[in-house]
Enzyme design. Structure first.
Site, mmCIF file in Angstrom:
data_model
loop_
_atom_site.group_PDB
_atom_site.id
_atom_site.type_symbol
_atom_site.label_atom_id
_atom_site.label_comp_id
_atom_site.label_asym_id
_atom_site.label_seq_id
_atom_site.Cartn_x
_atom_site.Cartn_y
_atom_site.Cartn_z
ATOM 1 C CB SER A 131 -1.523 -18.542 14.611
ATOM 2 O OG SER A 131 -2.385 -19.115 13.683
ATOM 3 C CG HIS A 132 -3.565 -22.328 15.813
ATOM 4 N ND1 HIS A 132 -2.492 -21.893 15.061
ATOM 5 C CD2 HIS A 132 -3.184 -23.464 16.414
ATOM 6 C CE1 HIS A 132 -1.499 -22.757 15.205
ATOM 7 N NE2 HIS A 132 -1.898 -23.719 16.016
ATOM 8 C CG ASP A 296 -6.399 -18.531 12.632
ATOM 9 O OD1 ASP A 296 -6.823 -17.695 11.814
ATOM 10 O OD2 ASP A 296 -5.196 -18.800 12.760
ATOM 11 C CG ASP A 298 -3.094 -15.260 12.516
ATOM 12 O OD1 ASP A 298 -3.808 -16.285 12.593
ATOM 13 O OD2 ASP A 298 -1.979 -15.264 11.966
ATOM 14 C CG ASP A 300 -3.292 -17.282 9.317
ATOM 15 O OD1 ASP A 300 -4.000 -17.806 10.214
ATOM 16 O OD2 ASP A 300 -2.043 -17.301 9.343
ATOM 17 N NE ARG A 301 -3.841 -22.286 11.717
ATOM 18 C CZ ARG A 301 -3.339 -23.378 12.267
ATOM 19 N NH1 ARG A 301 -4.143 -24.340 12.671
ATOM 20 N NH2 ARG A 301 -2.045 -23.512 12.428
ATOM 21 C CE LYS A 395 -2.403 -20.643 8.095
ATOM 22 N NZ LYS A 395 -0.977 -20.566 8.399
HETATM 23 C C1 G16 Z 1 1.469 -22.033 10.828
HETATM 24 C C2 G16 Z 1 2.074 -22.064 9.451
HETATM 25 C C3 G16 Z 1 1.424 -23.119 8.625
HETATM 26 C C4 G16 Z 1 1.481 -24.463 9.322
HETATM 27 C C5 G16 Z 1 0.871 -24.344 10.700
HETATM 28 C C6 G16 Z 1 1.041 -25.589 11.532
HETATM 29 O O1 G16 Z 1 0.143 -21.622 10.743
HETATM 30 O O2 G16 Z 1 1.941 -20.836 8.799
HETATM 31 O O3 G16 Z 1 2.075 -23.158 7.404
HETATM 32 O O4 G16 Z 1 0.793 -25.422 8.594
HETATM 33 O O5 G16 Z 1 1.514 -23.309 11.407
HETATM 34 O O6 G16 Z 1 2.389 -25.797 11.758
HETATM 35 P P1 G16 Z 1 2.907 -26.904 12.758
HETATM 36 O O7 G16 Z 1 2.353 -28.191 12.246
HETATM 37 O O8 G16 Z 1 4.397 -26.804 12.683
HETATM 38 O O9 G16 Z 1 2.335 -26.586 14.118
HETATM 39 P P2 G16 Z 1 -0.435 -20.526 11.732
HETATM 40 O O10 G16 Z 1 -1.885 -20.391 11.357
HETATM 41 O O11 G16 Z 1 -0.231 -21.112 13.097
HETATM 42 O O12 G16 Z 1 0.385 -19.315 11.492
#
Ligand code: G16
Length: 562
Positions: A131-132, A296, A298, A300-301, A395
């Site tokens: 992800s990010h 981000d 991938d 999704d953000r 998302k």
């Molecule tokens: C993932 C989850 C999200 C979550 C985020 C942050 O996002 O899919 O639902 O809000 O992590 O999670 P944490 O606060 O546990 O770091 P992504 O975009 O990283 O896949």
């Protein structure tokens, strides 16, 4: 054949199935969104293979027979993506999967993977992404499994995978199979399995055309509307270029940093004011574009900006919900709105005005899946720059950006005027998240333990003008399947509705990250012009006093404030 492997099939000149002996690795428990570790961890021999085999081992019992089924595979293109895709293809063939649909170049954004799984009725999908989190040889890598509805596997499945990783002794792969050419569209065979290399953008773009008013958005650009979409060197680039510059006629150059690179071109592809600094600077001043957005690693953000104006993700969710019927895909209204617990209550206020349910779930997109499948929610959002709807089960960054663009085109308003009008109608939820990154894990655990220990004594305590009305550890009972997820974050709810929430991140790869979420409501006729950190100052002080953050973390200030 390696000495620790045994043949189970011996057709001449054909790849053969091999069972490779292995030993469990510690710590393969999926976090908030799959298994995320440093690339160097994933590069260890057998590390990825163990996790993938654990997945293939538990799926038949958890979901149903895997043999002959279709899986979708793709990732965000970060370093190690190509290697991992080839490994997974060989293991899928050796485990009897019937067909794999893989994005060209091994690429698929997370929302596009969800769309492809749903459109083609696949059994599930494997998404490679951290992800990010930063990429490159010293960065992070990740893997997660999505089920047939297109959404992240629920905890029942991720826990079963983890349990299996703890006693795994061997994995199945192909001996003598060359790597496949993933850069050409088309179908090939791999030891009885069909591999279909698909255009990663086509199905997704087609879905967006069904949801949004493309004519109105085209007209917005034709009238001179200016936008800057920053893909931060990551996977949203090809999607944004195809939709914005291709289908919508936005001028070339509207999408910047649009080439997905293995190290994201050095960007930290986390679309928030702390990391999307290039975009923030470009959106400042009289010559700035009307609309700014970023996505981000991938895709999704999303982050939404007007000229010199940043929209919080919580406000974005609330505003999209309030205006949803202006957009073709949501013209008939919403069944409900869901948000993660730490996300501000701005969306709840809109839900109340619309007379629809507002759902509060733990952090993690997977918790929205049942509500969406059951038709109890239409829009979902999280404070962590995630927004989405029932069109997929992830998302979706570009979807949120197109939703905003559609609203700009439909109303003729600016980003800032839409948000200010929203506050005037519903009130403003001042909101901020303070991240304390890189805390040694034992210290972070001790801090949370000390906080939990105090919970029974906190209700009724006063801190200056603030009074804690309720203090608890959030527990969620899924209204659809009755599953219970406890210990999902410590909440201090103050008299008047302000909140301070504490939880440890489940997506980091180094030490622990304490997240402190701060929220204060200012009514519709109140002051909406205060700097956010000033408006939250008393809550910030309360958080430190109650949780003894500085003392117990050993740090003097948060590392990231969004
Ligand atoms: C993932 C989850 C999200 C979550 C985020 C942050 O996002 O899919 O639902 O809000 O992590 O999670 P944490 O606060 O546990 O770091 P992504 O975009 O990283 O896949």
């Amino acid at each position: 054949m390696s000495p620790n492997a045994s043949m189970t099939s011996t057709a001449p000149n054909a790849p053969t199935v091999q069972i490779v002996s292995t030993r469990p690795f510690d710590g393969q428990r999926p976090g908030t969104s799959g298994l995320r570790k440093k690339v160097t961890v994933f590069q260890q021999p057998h590390y990825l293979e163990n996790f993938v085999q654990a997945l293939f081992d538990i799926l038949p019992e958890q979901v149903g027979p895997l043999a002959g089924q279709t899986l979708v595979v793709g990732g965000d293109g970060r370093f190690h993506n190509r290697v991992a895709v080839q490994t997974i293809l060989k293991m899928a063939a050796a485990n009897g999967v019937g067909r794999v649909m893989v994005g060209r170049g091994g690429l698929l954004s997370t929302p596009a993977a969800s769309a492809v799984i749903r459109k083609h009725g696949a059994y599930g999908g494997i998404i490679l992404s951290a992800s990010h989190n930063p990429g490159g040889p010293d960065g992070d890598f990740g893997i997660k499994y999505n089920i047939a509805n297109g959404g992240p596997a629920p905890e029942k499945i991720t826990e079963a995978i983890y349990a299996r990783t703890r006693d795994i002794a061997g994995y199945r792969t192909l001996e003598g199979a060359a790597d496949l050419d993933l850069d050409r569209l088309g179908t090939t065979a791999l030891a009885g399995m069909t591999v279909e290399v698909i255009d990663p953008v086509a199905d997704y773009a087609e879905l967006m055309e069904k949801l949004f008013d493309f004519d109105a958005m085209r007209a917005w650009f034709a009238r001179g509307g200016r936008m800057r979409m920053d893909s931060m060197g990551a996977i949203s680039g090809p999607y944004a270029r195809a939709v914005l510059e291709g289908l919508l006629g936005a001028p070339a150059g509207t999408v910047v940093n649009g080439e997905p690179l293995e190290d994201f071109g050095g960007h930290h592809p986390d679309p928030n004011p702390a990391h999307a600094t290039e975009l923030i600077a470009a959106m400042s001043g009289a010559g700035a574009p009307d609309f700014g957005a970023a996505s981000d690693g991938d895709a999704d953000r999303n982050m939404i900006l007007g000229r010199d104006f940043v929209v919080t993700p919580s406000d974005s969710l609330a505003l999209l919900a309030a205006h949803a019927t202006k957009v073709p895909g949501y013209r008939d209204g919403l069944a409900g709105i869901a948000r993660s617990m730490p996300t501000s209550q701005a969306a709840d206020v809109v839900a109340q005005a619309l007379g629809i349910p507002a759902w509060e779930t733990p952090t993690g997109w997977k918790f929205f899946g049942n509500l969406l499948d059951a038709g109890r929610a239409t829009l979902c959002g999280e404070e962590s720059y995630g927004t989405g709807s029932n069109h997929v089960r992830e998302k979706d960054g570009l979807w949120a950006i197109l939703f905003w663009l559609n609203l700009l085109a439909a109303t003729g308003e600016s980003v800032e005027s839409l948000v200010r009008a929203h506050w005037k109608r519903f009130g403003r939820h001042y909101y901020s998240r303070h991240d304390w990154e890189g805390i040694p894990t034992e210290r972070a655990d001790a801090l949370m333990a000390a906080l939990r220990e105090q919970l029974p004594t906190l209700a009724g305590r006063r801190f200056g003008a603030l009074e804690i009305a309720q203090a608890d550890d959030f527990s969620y009972t899924d209204p659809v399947d009755g599953s219970v997820s406890s210990r999902q974050g410590v909440r201090l709810i103050l008299a008047g509705g302000s909140r301070v929430v504490f939880r440890l991140s489940g997506t980091g790869t180094e030490g622990a990250t304490l997240r402190v979420y701060l929220e204060r409501f200012e009514p519709a006729d109140g002051d909406h012009d205060r700097p956010t950190q000033d408006a939250l100052a008393d809550l910030i002080a309360l958080a430190d006093t109650v949780a003894r953050i500085r003392e117990l973390s050993g740090q003097t200030a948060p590392t990231v404030i969004t």
